[in-house]
Motif scaffolding. Structure first.
Motif, PDB file in Angstrom:
ATOM      1  N   GLU A 209      12.229 -38.311  -0.886  1.00 55.14           N
ATOM      2  CA  GLU A 209      13.486 -39.316  -0.411  1.00 55.14           C
ATOM      3  C   GLU A 209      14.677 -39.212  -0.821  1.00 55.14           C
ATOM      4  OE1 GLU A 209      13.832 -44.587  -1.713  1.00 55.14           O
ATOM      5  OE2 GLU A 209      12.769 -42.810  -2.586  1.00 55.14           O
ATOM      6  N   TYR A 210      15.041 -38.190  -1.591  1.00 54.64           N
ATOM      7  CA  TYR A 210      16.421 -38.020  -1.870  1.00 54.64           C
ATOM      8  C   TYR A 210      17.329 -37.199  -1.519  1.00 54.64           C
ATOM      9  CZ  TYR A 210      15.984 -42.402  -3.951  1.00 54.64           C
ATOM     10  OH  TYR A 210      15.633 -44.192  -4.863  1.00 54.64           O
ATOM     11  N   HIS A 211      16.119 -35.461  -2.049  1.00 57.30           N
ATOM     12  CA  HIS A 211      16.286 -34.638  -1.166  1.00 57.30           C
ATOM     13  C   HIS A 211      15.771 -33.772  -0.352  1.00 57.30           C
ATOM     14  CE1 HIS A 211      19.525 -34.530  -4.827  1.00 57.30           C
ATOM     15  NE2 HIS A 211      18.632 -34.936  -5.154  1.00 57.30           N
ATOM     16  N   PRO A 212      15.125 -34.641   1.178  1.00 60.75           N
ATOM     17  CA  PRO A 212      14.864 -33.956   1.235  1.00 60.75           C
ATOM     18  C   PRO A 212      14.179 -32.692   2.325  1.00 60.75           C
ATOM     19  CG  PRO A 212      16.092 -35.494   3.132  1.00 60.75           C
ATOM     20  CD  PRO A 212      16.904 -35.223   1.427  1.00 60.75           C
ATOM     21  N   THR A 213      15.494 -31.619   1.965  1.00 63.14           N
ATOM     22  CA  THR A 213      15.681 -30.396   2.835  1.00 63.14           C
ATOM     23  C   THR A 213      15.167 -29.426   1.673  1.00 63.14           C
ATOM     24  OG1 THR A 213      18.538 -30.179   1.871  1.00 63.14           O
ATOM     25  CG2 THR A 213      17.992 -31.139   3.963  1.00 63.14           C
ATOM     26  N   ALA A 214      15.096 -29.844   0.323  1.00 62.06           N
ATOM     27  CA  ALA A 214      14.712 -29.179  -0.715  1.00 62.06           C
ATOM     28  C   ALA A 214      13.353 -28.496  -0.728  1.00 62.06           C
ATOM     29  CB  ALA A 214      14.613 -29.701  -2.263  1.00 62.06           C
ATOM     30  N   HIS A 215      13.125 -27.325  -1.355  1.00 57.91           N
ATOM     31  CA  HIS A 215      11.623 -27.164  -0.935  1.00 57.91           C
ATOM     32  C   HIS A 215      11.422 -27.606  -2.497  1.00 57.91           C
ATOM     33  CE1 HIS A 215      12.591 -24.462   2.199  1.00 57.91           C
ATOM     34  NE2 HIS A 215      13.562 -23.660   1.663  1.00 57.91           N
ATOM     35  N   TRP A 216      10.040 -27.655  -2.762  1.00 56.62           N
ATOM     36  CA  TRP A 216       8.542 -28.183  -3.834  1.00 56.62           C
ATOM     37  C   TRP A 216       7.852 -26.697  -3.473  1.00 56.62           C
ATOM     38  CZ3 TRP A 216       8.392 -30.836  -7.892  1.00 56.62           C
ATOM     39  CH2 TRP A 216       7.248 -30.138  -8.734  1.00 56.62           C
ATOM     40  N   LEU A 217       8.209 -25.451  -4.229  1.00 55.31           N
ATOM     41  CA  LEU A 217       7.263 -24.688  -4.981  1.00 55.31           C
ATOM     42  C   LEU A 217       6.555 -24.558  -6.530  1.00 55.31           C
ATOM     43  CD1 LEU A 217      10.042 -22.485  -3.855  1.00 55.31           C
ATOM     44  CD2 LEU A 217       7.835 -22.683  -2.573  1.00 55.31           C
ATOM     45  N   ALA A 218       5.807 -24.338  -7.115  1.00 58.24           N
ATOM     46  CA  ALA A 218       4.680 -24.374  -7.476  1.00 58.24           C
ATOM     47  C   ALA A 218       4.622 -22.735  -7.948  1.00 58.24           C
ATOM     48  CB  ALA A 218       3.721 -24.986  -8.453  1.00 58.24           C
ATOM     49  N   LEU A 219       4.842 -22.637  -9.146  1.00 52.45           N
ATOM     50  CA  LEU A 219       5.171 -20.921  -9.653  1.00 52.45           C
ATOM     51  C   LEU A 219       3.446 -20.625 -10.191  1.00 52.45           C
ATOM     52  CD1 LEU A 219       7.786 -20.016 -12.641  1.00 52.45           C
ATOM     53  CD2 LEU A 219       7.289 -19.509  -9.820  1.00 52.45           C
ATOM     54  N   PRO A 220       2.815 -19.511  -9.842  1.00 53.66           N
ATOM     55  CA  PRO A 220       1.825 -19.090 -10.352  1.00 53.66           C
ATOM     56  C   PRO A 220       1.762 -19.307 -12.107  1.00 53.66           C
ATOM     57  CG  PRO A 220       2.528 -17.632  -8.891  1.00 53.66           C
ATOM     58  CD  PRO A 220       3.566 -18.510  -9.219  1.00 53.66           C
ATOM     59  N   VAL A 221       0.428 -19.733 -12.479  1.00 55.97           N
ATOM     60  CA  VAL A 221       0.005 -20.141 -13.952  1.00 55.97           C
ATOM     61  C   VAL A 221       0.030 -18.260 -14.415  1.00 55.97           C
ATOM     62  CG1 VAL A 221      -1.777 -20.218 -15.910  1.00 55.97           C
ATOM     63  CG2 VAL A 221      -1.663 -22.043 -13.280  1.00 55.97           C
ATOM     64  N   GLN A 222       1.238 -18.415 -15.425  1.00 53.74           N
ATOM     65  CA  GLN A 222       1.257 -17.203 -15.638  1.00 53.74           C
ATOM     66  C   GLN A 222       0.287 -16.509 -17.015  1.00 53.74           C
ATOM     67  OE1 GLN A 222       4.960 -18.686 -17.531  1.00 53.74           O
ATOM     68  NE2 GLN A 222       4.812 -16.399 -17.860  1.00 53.74           N
ATOM     69  N   GLU A 223      -0.304 -15.642 -16.980  1.00 53.16           N
ATOM     70  CA  GLU A 223      -1.379 -14.657 -17.940  1.00 53.16           C
ATOM     71  C   GLU A 223      -1.033 -15.100 -18.646  1.00 53.16           C
ATOM     72  OE1 GLU A 223      -4.504 -14.553 -17.001  1.00 53.16           O
ATOM     73  OE2 GLU A 223      -3.783 -14.037 -14.442  1.00 53.16           O
ATOM     74  N   ASP A 224      -1.625 -14.620 -20.325  1.00 54.32           N
ATOM     75  CA  ASP A 224      -1.683 -14.396 -21.915  1.00 54.32           C
ATOM     76  C   ASP A 224      -0.204 -13.239 -21.906  1.00 54.32           C
ATOM     77  OD1 ASP A 224      -3.150 -16.459 -22.145  1.00 54.32           O
ATOM     78  OD2 ASP A 224      -5.043 -15.007 -22.183  1.00 54.32           O
ATOM     79  N   ASN A 225      -0.459 -12.820 -21.189  1.00 52.45           N
ATOM     80  CA  ASN A 225       0.803 -10.983 -21.400  1.00 52.45           C
ATOM     81  C   ASN A 225       1.987 -11.116 -20.904  1.00 52.45           C
ATOM     82  OD1 ASN A 225      -0.174 -11.286 -18.809  1.00 52.45           O
ATOM     83  ND2 ASN A 225      -0.318  -8.869 -18.640  1.00 52.45           N
ATOM     84  N   GLY A 226       1.883 -13.054 -19.989  1.00 53.95           N
ATOM     85  CA  GLY A 226       3.197 -13.564 -19.707  1.00 53.95           C
ATOM     86  C   GLY A 226       3.309 -12.982 -18.145  1.00 53.95           C
ATOM     87  N   PHE A 227       2.680 -12.393 -17.216  1.00 59.02           N
ATOM     88  CA  PHE A 227       2.982 -11.993 -15.964  1.00 59.02           C
ATOM     89  C   PHE A 227       1.263 -12.823 -15.037  1.00 59.02           C
ATOM     90  CE2 PHE A 227       4.629  -8.817 -18.045  1.00 59.02           C
ATOM     91  CZ  PHE A 227       5.517  -8.834 -17.686  1.00 59.02           C
ATOM     92  N   SER A 228       1.066 -12.309 -13.913  1.00 59.89           N
ATOM     93  CA  SER A 228       0.699 -13.607 -13.126  1.00 59.89           C
ATOM     94  C   SER A 228      -0.194 -12.568 -11.796  1.00 59.89           C
ATOM     95  CB  SER A 228       1.134 -14.499 -12.156  1.00 59.89           C
ATOM     96  OG  SER A 228      -0.138 -15.466 -10.987  1.00 59.89           O
ATOM     97  N   HIS A 229      -1.289 -12.497 -11.655  1.00 62.51           N
ATOM     98  CA  HIS A 229      -1.878 -11.532 -10.558  1.00 62.51           C
ATOM     99  C   HIS A 229      -2.014 -12.263  -9.008  1.00 62.51           C
ATOM    100  CE1 HIS A 229      -3.303  -8.613 -13.539  1.00 62.51           C
ATOM    101  NE2 HIS A 229      -3.811 -10.146 -14.589  1.00 62.51           N
TER     102      HIS A 229
END
Length: 239
Positions: A209-229
């Motif tokens: 509604e208020y920022h229609p040109t903005a991207h919505w993104l979701a980060l991959p879930v981090q593993e216990d080591n702080g990284f993601s596969h």
């Protein structure tokens, strides 16, 4: 668009993880990208030489990108201001008897722009963290006119903090490039699946509604080591 500023709704929200993952995704798309840190506090001092080390977040960026430290990291171009005290930059600099000059930060960003297509500039803490006694982080971003990427989460209270951050960005006449949801707090105390899911839905509707040109993104879930596969997929028109 050669500089994107990455901030968050609070400290420990996952700005560093987001910055590194964006850089990795851009590399996978053939973009020549580098990351920069506005200022880093809480950096260890070498006991033998007495020198402050390379910014921790820069090291994490390179690990996430899967590349070694670059020459511009080793000579501290990517983070010229590093302080030992883990505190707000204005306090850490004062305790180090140093004066943080934002012109230096701007100049190294321009140096990086000459060699890279995209510079991802990660802030320290939230948008209104003071860099100096006179200058807030958002004041500096406004001076430069950088588009903003805002990192949020599903932690209880995140809706309020996210909307306050978006209002602050709007008040400076800046562009919200993206809002990135980090799953880091989905299972935190006082947060559950219902709260996280509701937060996502509300913020997505608010952006539409208020920022229609903005991207919505979701980060991959981090593993216990702080990284993601899991690869972080960016929209085609991200940069």
């Amino acid at each position: 668009m050669s500089v994107l500023f990455i901030s968050g709704i609070d400290t420990d929200i996952g700005k560093t993880y987001a910055t590194g993952m964006i850089a990795k995704a851009l590399m996978q798309h053939g973009v020549n990208v580098i990351t920069q840190k506005l200022v880093q506090t809480g950096v260890a001092r070498d006991l033998i030489s007495g020198k402050i080390g390379i910014a921790d977040d820069i090291i994490t960026h390179r690990q996430l990108m899967g590349i070694p430290l670059q020459p511009c990291d080793i000579d501290n171009t990517t983070c010229p201001y590093r302080y030992e005290k883990p505190a707000s930059p204005h306090l850490s600099a004062a305790l180090a008897n140093d004066i943080l000059n934002t012109d230096v930060i701007t100049s190294v960003t321009k140096i990086l722009q000459a060699d890279y297509e995209v510079v991802l500039l990660e802030g320290a803490g939230g948008l209104l963290v003071p860099i100096t006694e006179q200058l807030l982080t958002l004041d500096y971003i406004a001076e430069q006119g950088y588009p903003l990427i805002l990192v949020t989460s599903g932690r209880l209270g995140s809706i309020n903090h996210t909307l306050l951050s978006l209002e602050a960005i709007k008040s400076r006449g800046l562009d919200v490039h993206s809002v990135i949801y980090n799953h880091i707090h989905d299972n935190a105390a006082q947060t559950d699946e219902q709260i996280a899911a509701s937060t996502i839905k509300f913020l997505q509707n608010y952006l539409a509604e208020y920022h229609p040109t903005a991207h919505w993104l979701a980060l991959p879930v981090q593993e216990d080591n702080g990284f993601s596969h899991t690869d972080f997929i960016l929209p085609q028109n991200f940069v």
